[in-house]
Design a protein around this motif. Structure first.
Motif, PDB file in Angstrom:
ATOM      1  N   LEU A 106     -83.838  84.336  63.449  1.00 36.84           N
ATOM      2  CA  LEU A 106     -83.192  83.374  62.560  1.00 36.84           C
ATOM      3  C   LEU A 106     -83.861  82.009  62.571  1.00 36.84           C
ATOM      4  N   TYR A 107     -83.887  81.354  63.721  1.00 36.56           N
ATOM      5  CA  TYR A 107     -84.311  79.955  63.762  1.00 36.56           C
ATOM      6  C   TYR A 107     -85.773  79.764  63.382  1.00 36.56           C
ATOM      7  N   GLN A 108     -86.661  80.633  63.828  1.00 36.77           N
ATOM      8  CA  GLN A 108     -88.072  80.508  63.425  1.00 36.77           C
ATOM      9  C   GLN A 108     -88.257  80.774  61.937  1.00 36.77           C
ATOM     10  N   PRO A 109     -87.701  81.886  61.380  1.00 37.52           N
ATOM     11  CA  PRO A 109     -87.850  82.096  59.938  1.00 37.52           C
ATOM     12  C   PRO A 109     -87.212  80.990  59.091  1.00 37.52           C
ATOM     13  N   LEU A 110     -86.129  80.385  59.590  1.00 35.01           N
ATOM     14  CA  LEU A 110     -85.480  79.285  58.863  1.00 35.01           C
ATOM     15  C   LEU A 110     -86.207  77.958  59.082  1.00 35.01           C
ATOM     16  N   ARG A 111     -87.222  77.962  59.945  1.00 32.16           N
ATOM     17  CA  ARG A 111     -87.970  76.754  60.327  1.00 32.16           C
ATOM     18  C   ARG A 111     -87.036  75.704  60.943  1.00 32.16           C
ATOM     19  N   ASN A 112     -86.085  76.182  61.750  1.00 32.53           N
ATOM     20  CA  ASN A 112     -85.178  75.289  62.466  1.00 32.53           C
ATOM     21  C   ASN A 112     -85.888  74.771  63.714  1.00 32.53           C
ATOM     22  N   LYS A 113     -86.259  73.513  63.675  1.00 35.72           N
ATOM     23  CA  LYS A 113     -87.012  72.921  64.775  1.00 35.72           C
ATOM     24  C   LYS A 113     -86.118  72.319  65.853  1.00 35.72           C
ATOM     25  N   ASP A 114     -84.859  72.107  65.524  1.00 32.58           N
ATOM     26  CA  ASP A 114     -83.961  71.428  66.455  1.00 32.58           C
ATOM     27  C   ASP A 114     -82.771  72.281  66.871  1.00 32.58           C
ATOM     28  N   THR A 115     -82.883  73.591  66.790  1.00 33.18           N
ATOM     29  CA  THR A 115     -81.808  74.485  67.200  1.00 33.18           C
ATOM     30  C   THR A 115     -82.264  75.221  68.446  1.00 33.18           C
ATOM     31  N   CYS A 117     -72.825  76.699  73.536  1.00 33.03           N
ATOM     32  CA  CYS A 117     -73.986  76.187  74.264  1.00 33.03           C
ATOM     33  C   CYS A 117     -75.229  76.107  73.403  1.00 33.03           C
ATOM     34  N   LEU A 118     -75.083  76.090  72.092  1.00 31.12           N
ATOM     35  CA  LEU A 118     -76.213  75.974  71.185  1.00 31.12           C
ATOM     36  C   LEU A 118     -76.226  74.557  70.624  1.00 31.12           C
ATOM     37  N   TYR A 119     -77.381  73.924  70.682  1.00 30.16           N
ATOM     38  CA  TYR A 119     -77.553  72.577  70.162  1.00 30.16           C
ATOM     39  C   TYR A 119     -78.320  72.664  68.855  1.00 30.16           C
ATOM     40  N   SER A 120     -77.924  71.838  67.850  1.00 30.16           N
ATOM     41  CA  SER A 120     -78.590  71.881  66.562  1.00 30.16           C
ATOM     42  C   SER A 120     -78.426  70.551  65.846  1.00 30.16           C
ATOM     43  N   GLY A 147     -77.715  68.750  61.709  1.00 32.99           N
ATOM     44  CA  GLY A 147     -77.134  69.028  60.406  1.00 32.99           C
ATOM     45  C   GLY A 147     -78.122  69.694  59.456  1.00 32.99           C
ATOM     46  N   SER A 148     -79.376  69.251  59.472  1.00 38.19           N
ATOM     47  CA  SER A 148     -80.359  69.838  58.551  1.00 38.19           C
ATOM     48  C   SER A 148     -80.675  71.285  58.929  1.00 38.19           C
ATOM     49  N   ASP A 149     -80.731  71.605  60.217  1.00 38.70           N
ATOM     50  CA  ASP A 149     -80.944  72.989  60.629  1.00 38.70           C
ATOM     51  C   ASP A 149     -79.735  73.844  60.276  1.00 38.70           C
ATOM     52  N   LEU A 150     -78.549  73.319  60.506  1.00 37.99           N
ATOM     53  CA  LEU A 150     -77.321  74.054  60.195  1.00 37.99           C
ATOM     54  C   LEU A 150     -77.217  74.319  58.695  1.00 37.99           C
ATOM     55  N   ALA A 151     -77.637  73.353  57.875  1.00 36.80           N
ATOM     56  CA  ALA A 151     -77.594  73.529  56.423  1.00 36.80           C
ATOM     57  C   ALA A 151     -78.452  74.717  55.985  1.00 36.80           C
ATOM     58  N   LYS A 152     -79.587  74.928  56.632  1.00 32.51           N
ATOM     59  CA  LYS A 152     -80.442  76.075  56.307  1.00 32.51           C
ATOM     60  C   LYS A 152     -79.739  77.388  56.637  1.00 32.51           C
ATOM     61  N   LEU A 153     -79.061  77.429  57.783  1.00 36.03           N
ATOM     62  CA  LEU A 153     -78.314  78.632  58.161  1.00 36.03           C
ATOM     63  C   LEU A 153     -77.209  78.917  57.142  1.00 36.03           C
ATOM     64  N   TYR A 154     -76.461  77.898  56.753  1.00 34.41           N
ATOM     65  CA  TYR A 154     -75.390  78.077  55.770  1.00 34.41           C
ATOM     66  C   TYR A 154     -75.955  78.517  54.427  1.00 34.41           C
ATOM     67  N   GLN A 155     -77.080  77.939  54.020  1.00 35.96           N
ATOM     68  CA  GLN A 155     -77.690  78.334  52.747  1.00 35.96           C
ATOM     69  C   GLN A 155     -78.120  79.791  52.794  1.00 35.96           C
ATOM     70  N   MET A 156     -78.679  80.231  53.919  1.00 33.55           N
ATOM     71  CA  MET A 156     -79.074  81.632  54.076  1.00 33.55           C
ATOM     72  C   MET A 156     -77.844  82.538  53.967  1.00 33.55           C
ATOM     73  N   MET A 157     -76.738  82.134  54.579  1.00 36.47           N
ATOM     74  CA  MET A 157     -75.510  82.938  54.498  1.00 36.47           C
ATOM     75  C   MET A 157     -74.984  82.978  53.062  1.00 36.47           C
ATOM     76  N   LEU A 158     -75.031  81.846  52.358  1.00 35.70           N
ATOM     77  CA  LEU A 158     -74.582  81.812  50.962  1.00 35.70           C
ATOM     78  C   LEU A 158     -75.437  82.706  50.075  1.00 35.70           C
ATOM     79  N   GLN A 159     -76.696  82.896  50.463  1.00 37.19           N
ATOM     80  CA  GLN A 159     -77.604  83.767  49.719  1.00 37.19           C
ATOM     81  C   GLN A 159     -77.557  85.197  50.263  1.00 37.19           C
ATOM     82  N   LYS A 160     -76.436  85.521  50.916  1.00 39.53           N
ATOM     83  CA  LYS A 160     -76.173  86.861  51.447  1.00 39.53           C
ATOM     84  C   LYS A 160     -77.274  87.355  52.373  1.00 39.53           C
ATOM     85  N   GLY A 161     -77.730  86.435  53.251  1.00 29.93           N
ATOM     86  CA  GLY A 161     -78.694  86.797  54.283  1.00 29.93           C
ATOM     87  C   GLY A 161     -80.147  86.561  53.927  1.00 29.93           C
TER      88      GLY A 161
END
Length: 174
Positions: A28-37, A82-85, A87-101
């Motif tokens: 998840l985090y690498q494909p979403l380019r989440n640098k702060d999660t 125990c996961l740190y993140s 807002g911008s990283d979380l927004a990518k996760l939510y957008q991925m969920m809204l796009q049904k994965g």
């Protein structure tokens, strides 16, 4: 519950033959380019950690870091916390969920898994921190929205965090 999430973590480790913390990072985090999660925040991450304030004598006053700050070398990643993140990283996760994965044209989580995760699993049970709260697998919602959730759409579509931090989006079922 934490024991259920610990069991899920153990099953994931057995099936994948990898430590749990590598699975969400790799899939998840690498494909979403989440640098702060991360489960293991660096000193730089901790320097940017949200600070808490409290109202004292009608003035905001710094309350210090009352969050569970990680102990150096602690190793306790669990699906329930125990996961740190950010807002911008979380927004990518939510957008991925809204796009049904899907994210950037790739299916990171199956549509079937997204549907199960976001479908109400708690029925009419009283749960959560506000009346009408419901839960899917890892996602919270409101049935019907009221109180602090008055502005969100019905159905699991968000999640709360420590000290009242909330993240909400439209349900992927809409």
């Amino acid at each position: 519950s934490k024991s259920e999430s610990s069991t899920m973590c153990l099953v994931a480790e057995i099936v994948s033959d990898k430590p749990y913390e590598y699975l969400p990072d790799q899939h998840l985090y690498q494909p979403l380019r989440n640098k702060d999660t991360t489960f293991y925040p660096t000193k730089e991450h901790l320097n940017r950690l949200s600070q808490l304030y409290e109202l004292k004598d009608d003035k905001q006053d710094y309350a210090g870091f009352q969050l569970l700050v990680p102990v150096k070398w602690a190793r306790h990643p669990i699906p329930a916390g125990c996961l740190y993140s950010t807002g911008s990283d979380l927004a990518k996760l939510y957008q991925m969920m809204l796009q049904k994965g899907k994210w950037a044209g790739k299916q990171l989580v199956s549509e079937k898994a997204v549907a199960q995760m976001t479908a109400v699993q708690t029925g009419d049970l009283t749960c959560g921190f506000t009346p009408g709260m419901s839960f899917g697998y890892g996602w919270a919602g409101a049935q019907p929205p009221e109180g602090v959730t008055a502005l969100v759409s019905p159905g699991p579509c968000g999640h709360g965090g420590a000290w009242g931090r909330q993240g909400w989006g439209a349900s992927p079922h809409r």
